[in-house]
Design a protein around this motif. Structure first.
Motif, PDB file in Angstrom:
ATOM      1  N   PRO A  63       7.391  -3.207  10.400  1.00  0.00           N
ATOM      2  CA  PRO A  63       6.281  -3.850  11.118  1.00  0.00           C
ATOM      3  C   PRO A  63       5.034  -2.973  11.071  1.00  0.00           C
ATOM      4  O   PRO A  63       5.115  -1.772  10.816  1.00  0.00           O
ATOM      5  N   PHE A  64       3.890  -3.581  11.354  1.00  0.00           N
ATOM      6  CA  PHE A  64       2.622  -2.889  11.170  1.00  0.00           C
ATOM      7  C   PHE A  64       2.554  -1.570  11.938  1.00  0.00           C
ATOM      8  O   PHE A  64       2.296  -0.517  11.349  1.00  0.00           O
ATOM      9  N   LEU A  65       2.781  -1.613  13.234  1.00  0.00           N
ATOM     10  CA  LEU A  65       2.644  -0.403  14.042  1.00  0.00           C
ATOM     11  C   LEU A  65       3.700   0.631  13.687  1.00  0.00           C
ATOM     12  O   LEU A  65       3.421   1.837  13.652  1.00  0.00           O
ATOM     13  N   GLN A  66       4.912   0.176  13.410  1.00  0.00           N
ATOM     14  CA  GLN A  66       5.968   1.110  13.020  1.00  0.00           C
ATOM     15  C   GLN A  66       5.642   1.774  11.690  1.00  0.00           C
ATOM     16  O   GLN A  66       5.804   2.992  11.517  1.00  0.00           O
ATOM     17  N   GLY A  67       5.167   0.965  10.741  1.00  0.00           N
ATOM     18  CA  GLY A  67       4.786   1.525   9.449  1.00  0.00           C
ATOM     19  C   GLY A  67       3.614   2.467   9.565  1.00  0.00           C
ATOM     20  O   GLY A  67       3.576   3.512   8.896  1.00  0.00           O
ATOM     21  N   TYR A  68       2.648   2.110  10.436  1.00  0.00           N
ATOM     22  CA  TYR A  68       1.495   2.983  10.629  1.00  0.00           C
ATOM     23  C   TYR A  68       1.927   4.307  11.235  1.00  0.00           C
ATOM     24  O   TYR A  68       1.486   5.374  10.777  1.00  0.00           O
ATOM     25  N   TRP A  69       2.758   4.295  12.247  1.00  0.00           N
ATOM     26  CA  TRP A  69       3.180   5.545  12.885  1.00  0.00           C
ATOM     27  C   TRP A  69       3.996   6.407  11.916  1.00  0.00           C
ATOM     28  O   TRP A  69       3.832   7.625  11.869  1.00  0.00           O
ATOM     29  N   HIS A  70       4.857   5.777  11.138  1.00  0.00           N
ATOM     30  CA  HIS A  70       5.652   6.522  10.162  1.00  0.00           C
ATOM     31  C   HIS A  70       4.733   7.187   9.133  1.00  0.00           C
ATOM     32  O   HIS A  70       4.909   8.376   8.794  1.00  0.00           O
ATOM     33  N   TRP A  71       3.741   6.442   8.642  1.00  0.00           N
ATOM     34  CA  TRP A  71       2.813   6.991   7.643  1.00  0.00           C
ATOM     35  C   TRP A  71       1.955   8.102   8.231  1.00  0.00           C
ATOM     36  O   TRP A  71       1.795   9.173   7.627  1.00  0.00           O
ATOM     37  N   LEU A  72       1.396   7.880   9.420  1.00  0.00           N
ATOM     38  CA  LEU A  72       0.498   8.868  10.014  1.00  0.00           C
ATOM     39  C   LEU A  72       1.234  10.144  10.375  1.00  0.00           C
ATOM     40  O   LEU A  72       0.724  11.256  10.145  1.00  0.00           O
ATOM     41  N   SER A  73       2.447  10.021  10.932  1.00  0.00           N
ATOM     42  CA  SER A  73       3.207  11.220  11.293  1.00  0.00           C
ATOM     43  C   SER A  73       3.580  12.031  10.062  1.00  0.00           C
ATOM     44  O   SER A  73       3.541  13.273  10.088  1.00  0.00           O
ATOM     45  N   ASP A  74       3.920  11.349   8.972  1.00  0.00           N
ATOM     46  CA  ASP A  74       4.210  12.072   7.732  1.00  0.00           C
ATOM     47  C   ASP A  74       2.955  12.770   7.196  1.00  0.00           C
ATOM     48  O   ASP A  74       3.020  13.909   6.712  1.00  0.00           O
ATOM     49  N   CYS A  75       1.789  12.094   7.293  1.00  0.00           N
ATOM     50  CA  CYS A  75       0.535  12.701   6.821  1.00  0.00           C
ATOM     51  C   CYS A  75       0.202  13.956   7.618  1.00  0.00           C
ATOM     52  O   CYS A  75      -0.277  14.949   7.060  1.00  0.00           O
ATOM     53  N   LEU A  76       0.447  13.916   8.919  1.00  0.00           N
ATOM     54  CA  LEU A  76       0.158  15.078   9.753  1.00  0.00           C
ATOM     55  C   LEU A  76       1.043  16.265   9.382  1.00  0.00           C
ATOM     56  O   LEU A  76       0.682  17.421   9.647  1.00  0.00           O
ATOM     57  N   HIS A  77       2.189  15.997   8.760  1.00  0.00           N
ATOM     58  CA  HIS A  77       3.077  17.061   8.285  1.00  0.00           C
ATOM     59  C   HIS A  77       2.853  17.371   6.800  1.00  0.00           C
ATOM     60  O   HIS A  77       3.638  18.109   6.194  1.00  0.00           O
ATOM     61  N   GLY A  78       1.800  16.804   6.209  1.00  0.00           N
ATOM     62  CA  GLY A  78       1.482  17.090   4.815  1.00  0.00           C
ATOM     63  C   GLY A  78       2.258  16.265   3.812  1.00  0.00           C
ATOM     64  O   GLY A  78       2.204  16.548   2.605  1.00  0.00           O
ATOM     65  N   ASP A  79       2.972  15.236   4.259  1.00  0.00           N
ATOM     66  CA  ASP A  79       3.750  14.387   3.366  1.00  0.00           C
ATOM     67  C   ASP A  79       3.047  13.040   3.235  1.00  0.00           C
ATOM     68  O   ASP A  79       3.051  12.225   4.162  1.00  0.00           O
ATOM     69  N   PHE A  80       2.418  12.795   2.080  1.00  0.00           N
ATOM     70  CA  PHE A  80       1.702  11.544   1.856  1.00  0.00           C
ATOM     71  C   PHE A  80       2.554  10.503   1.135  1.00  0.00           C
ATOM     72  O   PHE A  80       2.029   9.471   0.725  1.00  0.00           O
ATOM     73  N   GLY A  81       3.822  10.770   0.985  1.00  0.00           N
ATOM     74  CA  GLY A  81       4.709   9.820   0.337  1.00  0.00           C
ATOM     75  C   GLY A  81       4.763  10.012  -1.172  1.00  0.00           C
ATOM     76  O   GLY A  81       4.299  11.018  -1.714  1.00  0.00           O
ATOM     77  N   ARG A  82       5.348   9.007  -1.853  1.00  0.00           N
ATOM     78  CA  ARG A  82       5.481   9.058  -3.304  1.00  0.00           C
ATOM     79  C   ARG A  82       4.749   7.879  -3.929  1.00  0.00           C
ATOM     80  O   ARG A  82       4.698   6.783  -3.372  1.00  0.00           O
ATOM     81  N   SER A  83       4.166   8.134  -5.084  1.00  0.00           N
ATOM     82  CA  SER A  83       3.424   7.107  -5.785  1.00  0.00           C
ATOM     83  C   SER A  83       4.372   6.122  -6.461  1.00  0.00           C
ATOM     84  O   SER A  83       5.347   6.522  -7.099  1.00  0.00           O
ATOM     85  N   LEU A  84       4.066   4.825  -6.313  1.00  0.00           N
ATOM     86  CA  LEU A  84       4.871   3.810  -6.968  1.00  0.00           C
ATOM     87  C   LEU A  84       4.613   3.758  -8.474  1.00  0.00           C
ATOM     88  O   LEU A  84       5.501   3.400  -9.249  1.00  0.00           O
ATOM     89  N   VAL A  85       3.402   4.108  -8.877  1.00  0.00           N
ATOM     90  CA  VAL A  85       3.012   4.002 -10.282  1.00  0.00           C
ATOM     91  C   VAL A  85       3.329   5.279 -11.043  1.00  0.00           C
ATOM     92  O   VAL A  85       3.934   5.256 -12.117  1.00  0.00           O
ATOM     93  N   TYR A  86       2.921   6.420 -10.481  1.00  0.00           N
ATOM     94  CA  TYR A  86       3.067   7.690 -11.180  1.00  0.00           C
ATOM     95  C   TYR A  86       4.444   8.328 -10.967  1.00  0.00           C
ATOM     96  O   TYR A  86       4.757   9.335 -11.611  1.00  0.00           O
ATOM     97  N   ARG A  87       5.236   7.765 -10.057  1.00  0.00           N
ATOM     98  CA  ARG A  87       6.584   8.277  -9.762  1.00  0.00           C
ATOM     99  C   ARG A  87       6.553   9.772  -9.420  1.00  0.00           C
ATOM    100  O   ARG A  87       7.393  10.543  -9.864  1.00  0.00           O
ATOM    101  N   ASP A  88       5.560  10.165  -8.666  1.00  0.00           N
ATOM    102  CA  ASP A  88       5.387  11.573  -8.318  1.00  0.00           C
ATOM    103  C   ASP A  88       4.914  11.662  -6.873  1.00  0.00           C
ATOM    104  O   ASP A  88       4.473  10.670  -6.277  1.00  0.00           O
TER     105      ASP A  88
END
Length: 316
Positions: A63-88
């Motif tokens: 859901p929107f808020l859950q996804g937003y909190w998961h993304w923002l908390s990871d960003c605050l820890h320096g984790d921006f996720g993985r790229s779907l295109v570049y696989r990196d």
């Protein structure tokens, strides 16, 4: 500059960053299409089980808020996720491209500050035809969009007169300067005109001040009057507009990077957006917003320190 003013500016910074991050995630959440299809080669009939696994791995069904909190908390820890295109890792992609953007913005900033302040100061001090010519040229520079100027520079200095390369960011100091000269000029030209106009107005206003007339009537040497009473007092608005110009360069760097193929963060964001690589778009957009807001806040605080009247107005 009061403590209340500083606290107010820092509070506005946090609110702006939070609201911007929420808007960025909301825009990505509402983007049509399914990014998961990128990982299965864009097939028209992908395996539902594979898509479901990708959705769980990248939190695409949250859901929107859950996804937003998961993304923002990871960003605050320096984790921006993985790229779907570049696989990196997105952080690794940003780290590899950030240097090119910093070099371009740094080069353009030097051009803006050196040319803008010099043209504005000289035109205000000399007046007459010099001021009229400078005003016309700077107004013209402000009117030409970056992408139009980029095309003109490529045609003139890369096609007609092959003096500069127009692709890549080069290697070594000489190569970097050669490759980034045209994109830096294209990026800086509008802001050179803007800084020159504000500098000319500020210096001209100080020249008409009573304190300047008083200093001249007392026999103070003209250069001392200009240095101590004119340029010093005009430094506040000049510094403020210079800070805004540098922040503007960061915000518009993507145009020059895409036009000249320098491969910076702006070009990465445009490429990722065209391929629905949401993790990359979100991360780069957030970095641009944070840098822009932090830089503007720092400029406001320094300007308030240079001119206490600005802090008094902002604290009301």
């Amino acid at each position: 500059m009061t403590l209340r003013y500083v606290a107010t500016r820092l509070g506005m910074l946090l609110v702006t960053v939070f609201a911007s991050s929420l808007a960025i995630h909301g825009a990505m959440f509402l983007t049509p299409g399914d990014p998961a299809t990128l990982l299965v080669g864009g097939s028209r009939n992908p395996d539902p089980a594979v898509l479901a696994q990708i959705h769980r791995e990248y939190h695409l069904d949250d859901p929107f808020l859950q996804g937003y909190w998961h993304w923002l908390s990871d960003c605050l820890h320096g984790d921006f996720g993985r790229s779907l295109v570049y696989r990196d890792s997105v952080a690794d992609l940003i780290g590899a491209r950030a240097g090119d953007t910093l070099a371009l913005v740094g080069y353009a900033s030097v051009l803006v500050l050196a040319a803008g302040i010099a043209v504005g100061t000289v035109s205000a001090l000399r007046g007459g035809r010099t001021e009229t010519l400078a005003t016309g040229l700077t107004a013209g520079a402000m009117a030409v969009p970056t992408f139009v100027l980029a095309v003109l520079l490529i045609w003139l200095f890369a096609v007609r007169l092959p003096w500069f390369p127009v692709y890549g960011s080069g290697e070594g100091l000489a190569g970097t300067l050669s490759h980034l000269t045209l994109p830096a000029v294209a990026l800086a030209m509008t802001w050179i005109g803007y800084v020159a106009q504000v500098t000319r107005t500020a210096v001209r206003a100080e020249l008409r001040g009573e304190h300047v007339e008083t200093a001249r009537s007392r026999g103070v040497p003209e250069w001392t009057v200009i240095r101590r009473h004119v340029l010093h007092n005009a430094s506040g608005p000049v510094f403020a507009v210079s800070g805004v110009a540098v922040a503007g360069l960061i915000a518009t760097a993507a145009v020059a990077e895409q036009a000249f193929g320098t491969g910076g963060l702006g070009a990465l964001m445009i490429e990722a957006a065209s391929k629905q690589d949401m993790a990359v778009v979100q991360a780069v957009s957030l970095i641009f917003v944070v840098v822009f807001v932090v830089l503007n806040t720092a400029v406001d605080l320094v300007s308030a320190a240079l001119d206490p009247r600005a802090a008094q107005k902002g604290a009301r």
